[in-house]
Design a protein around this motif. Structure first.
Motif, PDB file in Angstrom:
ATOM      1  N   GLU A   2       0.822  -1.207   0.000  1.00 19.06           N
ATOM      2  CA  GLU A   2       0.000   0.000   0.000  1.00 19.06           C
ATOM      3  C   GLU A   2       0.860   1.263   0.000  1.00 19.06           C
ATOM      4  O   GLU A   2       0.547   2.244  -0.671  1.00 19.06           O
ATOM      5  CB  GLU A   2      -0.931   0.012   1.216  1.00 19.06           C
ATOM      6  CG  GLU A   2      -1.878   1.190   1.245  1.00 19.06           C
ATOM      7  CD  GLU A   2      -2.845   1.146   2.408  1.00 19.06           C
ATOM      8  OE1 GLU A   2      -3.804   1.931   2.382  1.00 19.06           O
ATOM      9  OE2 GLU A   2      -2.637   0.352   3.358  1.00 19.06           O
ATOM     10  N   VAL A   3       1.972   1.215   0.728  1.00 19.16           N
ATOM     11  CA  VAL A   3       2.881   2.361   0.795  1.00 19.16           C
ATOM     12  C   VAL A   3       3.449   2.642  -0.588  1.00 19.16           C
ATOM     13  O   VAL A   3       3.460   3.792  -1.045  1.00 19.16           O
ATOM     14  CB  VAL A   3       4.009   2.108   1.820  1.00 19.16           C
ATOM     15  CG1 VAL A   3       5.064   3.182   1.739  1.00 19.16           C
ATOM     16  CG2 VAL A   3       3.428   2.004   3.217  1.00 19.16           C
ATOM     17  N   GLU A   4       3.909   1.605  -1.265  1.00 16.26           N
ATOM     18  CA  GLU A   4       4.451   1.781  -2.612  1.00 16.26           C
ATOM     19  C   GLU A   4       3.395   2.333  -3.566  1.00 16.26           C
ATOM     20  O   GLU A   4       3.695   3.179  -4.409  1.00 16.26           O
ATOM     21  CB  GLU A   4       4.992   0.451  -3.134  1.00 16.26           C
ATOM     22  CG  GLU A   4       6.235  -0.012  -2.410  1.00 16.26           C
ATOM     23  CD  GLU A   4       6.658  -1.414  -2.825  1.00 16.26           C
ATOM     24  OE1 GLU A   4       5.986  -2.042  -3.671  1.00 16.26           O
ATOM     25  OE2 GLU A   4       7.667  -1.878  -2.288  1.00 16.26           O
ATOM     26  N   ASP A  31      -0.622   9.755   7.387  1.00 18.40           N
ATOM     27  CA  ASP A  31      -1.545   9.285   8.427  1.00 18.40           C
ATOM     28  C   ASP A  31      -1.271   7.846   8.855  1.00 18.40           C
ATOM     29  O   ASP A  31      -1.535   7.482  10.002  1.00 18.40           O
ATOM     30  CB  ASP A  31      -2.997   9.392   7.954  1.00 18.40           C
ATOM     31  CG  ASP A  31      -3.498  10.821   7.885  1.00 18.40           C
ATOM     32  OD1 ASP A  31      -2.832  11.729   8.443  1.00 18.40           O
ATOM     33  OD2 ASP A  31      -4.571  11.037   7.274  1.00 18.40           O
ATOM     34  N   ILE A  32      -0.756   7.015   7.938  1.00 15.04           N
ATOM     35  CA  ILE A  32      -0.541   5.604   8.285  1.00 15.04           C
ATOM     36  C   ILE A  32       0.854   5.317   8.822  1.00 15.04           C
ATOM     37  O   ILE A  32       1.164   4.170   9.151  1.00 15.04           O
ATOM     38  CB  ILE A  32      -0.872   4.667   7.095  1.00 15.04           C
ATOM     39  CG1 ILE A  32       0.085   4.882   5.921  1.00 15.04           C
ATOM     40  CG2 ILE A  32      -2.331   4.805   6.684  1.00 15.04           C
ATOM     41  CD1 ILE A  32      -0.055   3.829   4.829  1.00 15.04           C
ATOM     42  N   CYS A  36       2.007   1.751  10.501  1.00 11.09           N
ATOM     43  CA  CYS A  36       3.096   0.975   9.902  1.00 11.09           C
ATOM     44  C   CYS A  36       4.207   0.733  10.915  1.00 11.09           C
ATOM     45  O   CYS A  36       4.742  -0.367  11.011  1.00 11.09           O
ATOM     46  CB  CYS A  36       3.650   1.694   8.675  1.00 11.09           C
ATOM     47  SG  CYS A  36       2.518   1.700   7.270  1.00 11.09           S
ATOM     48  N   LYS A  37       4.526   1.763  11.679  1.00  9.46           N
ATOM     49  CA  LYS A  37       5.580   1.644  12.686  1.00  9.46           C
ATOM     50  C   LYS A  37       5.224   0.590  13.733  1.00  9.46           C
ATOM     51  O   LYS A  37       6.087  -0.145  14.205  1.00  9.46           O
ATOM     52  CB  LYS A  37       5.808   2.994  13.368  1.00  9.46           C
ATOM     53  CG  LYS A  37       7.239   3.265  13.707  1.00  9.46           C
ATOM     54  CD  LYS A  37       7.430   4.659  14.223  1.00  9.46           C
ATOM     55  CE  LYS A  37       8.365   5.378  13.287  1.00  9.46           C
ATOM     56  NZ  LYS A  37       8.789   6.671  13.749  1.00  9.46           N
ATOM     57  N   SER A  38       3.932   0.507  14.060  1.00  6.27           N
ATOM     58  CA  SER A  38       3.502  -0.454  15.086  1.00  6.27           C
ATOM     59  C   SER A  38       3.670  -1.906  14.647  1.00  6.27           C
ATOM     60  O   SER A  38       3.719  -2.803  15.485  1.00  6.27           O
ATOM     61  CB  SER A  38       2.044  -0.194  15.493  1.00  6.27           C
ATOM     62  OG  SER A  38       1.162  -0.580  14.463  1.00  6.27           O
ATOM     63  N   VAL A  39       3.770  -2.132  13.336  1.00  8.49           N
ATOM     64  CA  VAL A  39       3.993  -3.492  12.845  1.00  8.49           C
ATOM     65  C   VAL A  39       5.405  -3.675  12.287  1.00  8.49           C
ATOM     66  O   VAL A  39       5.690  -4.633  11.578  1.00  8.49           O
ATOM     67  CB  VAL A  39       2.941  -3.896  11.775  1.00  8.49           C
ATOM     68  CG1 VAL A  39       1.560  -3.948  12.377  1.00  8.49           C
ATOM     69  CG2 VAL A  39       3.002  -2.995  10.569  1.00  8.49           C
ATOM     70  N   ILE A  43       8.215   3.930   7.633  1.00  8.23           N
ATOM     71  CA  ILE A  43       8.036   4.662   6.374  1.00  8.23           C
ATOM     72  C   ILE A  43       8.059   6.172   6.596  1.00  8.23           C
ATOM     73  O   ILE A  43       7.730   6.937   5.690  1.00  8.23           O
ATOM     74  CB  ILE A  43       6.710   4.268   5.680  1.00  8.23           C
ATOM     75  CG1 ILE A  43       5.508   4.648   6.556  1.00  8.23           C
ATOM     76  CG2 ILE A  43       6.715   2.793   5.321  1.00  8.23           C
ATOM     77  CD1 ILE A  43       4.194   4.689   5.821  1.00  8.23           C
ATOM     78  N   GLU A  44       8.465   6.586   7.782  1.00  4.32           N
ATOM     79  CA  GLU A  44       8.395   8.005   8.120  1.00  4.32           C
ATOM     80  C   GLU A  44       9.213   8.880   7.169  1.00  4.32           C
ATOM     81  O   GLU A  44       8.735   9.907   6.682  1.00  4.32           O
ATOM     82  CB  GLU A  44       8.842   8.235   9.557  1.00  4.32           C
ATOM     83  CG  GLU A  44       8.636   9.665  10.006  1.00  4.32           C
ATOM     84  CD  GLU A  44       8.851   9.833  11.501  1.00  4.32           C
ATOM     85  OE1 GLU A  44       8.551  10.935  11.974  1.00  4.32           O
ATOM     86  OE2 GLU A  44       9.296   8.889  12.176  1.00  4.32           O
TER      87      GLU A  44
END
Length: 98
Positions: A2-4, A31-32, A36-39, A43-44
């Protein structure tokens, strides 16, 4: 994945001058970041880099440059799961510098 897709969407929209759509993609991407960091997906930096790209296209050069400088000083490029590195960021910053 999803990030890509969000980064690609933002890039394509910018290339076609659809800045509002690009901004929508990077806003959602930003926003995500915590989810993402929690898993374990950091991607920051890529999210901030893409926001800086959109801001540049919108004529917010000073803010865009400051964001990139902040990334150069503070980002952990080794933890990023995308193709963003210090040399890439430095080259982009130099190419934008007035």
């Amino acid at each position: 994945m999803e990030v890509e897709a969000l980064v690609s969407s933002s890039t394509i929209c910018r290339r076609h001058g659809a800045l509002q759509e690009s901004l929508a993609s990077v806003t959602y991407l930003s926003d995500i970041v915590p989810d993402c960091k929690s898993v374990g997906l950091d991607i920051e930096a890529i999210a901030q880099h893409e926001v800086a790209n959109v801001l540049w296209e919108q004529g917010e050069a000073e803010t865009s440059i400051r964001m990139r400088q902040h990334l150069i000083e503070h980002a952990d490029f080794d933890s990023q799961n995308m193709d963003l590195s210090l040399p890439v960021l430095l080259a982009r910053l130099v190419s934008l510098w007035p």
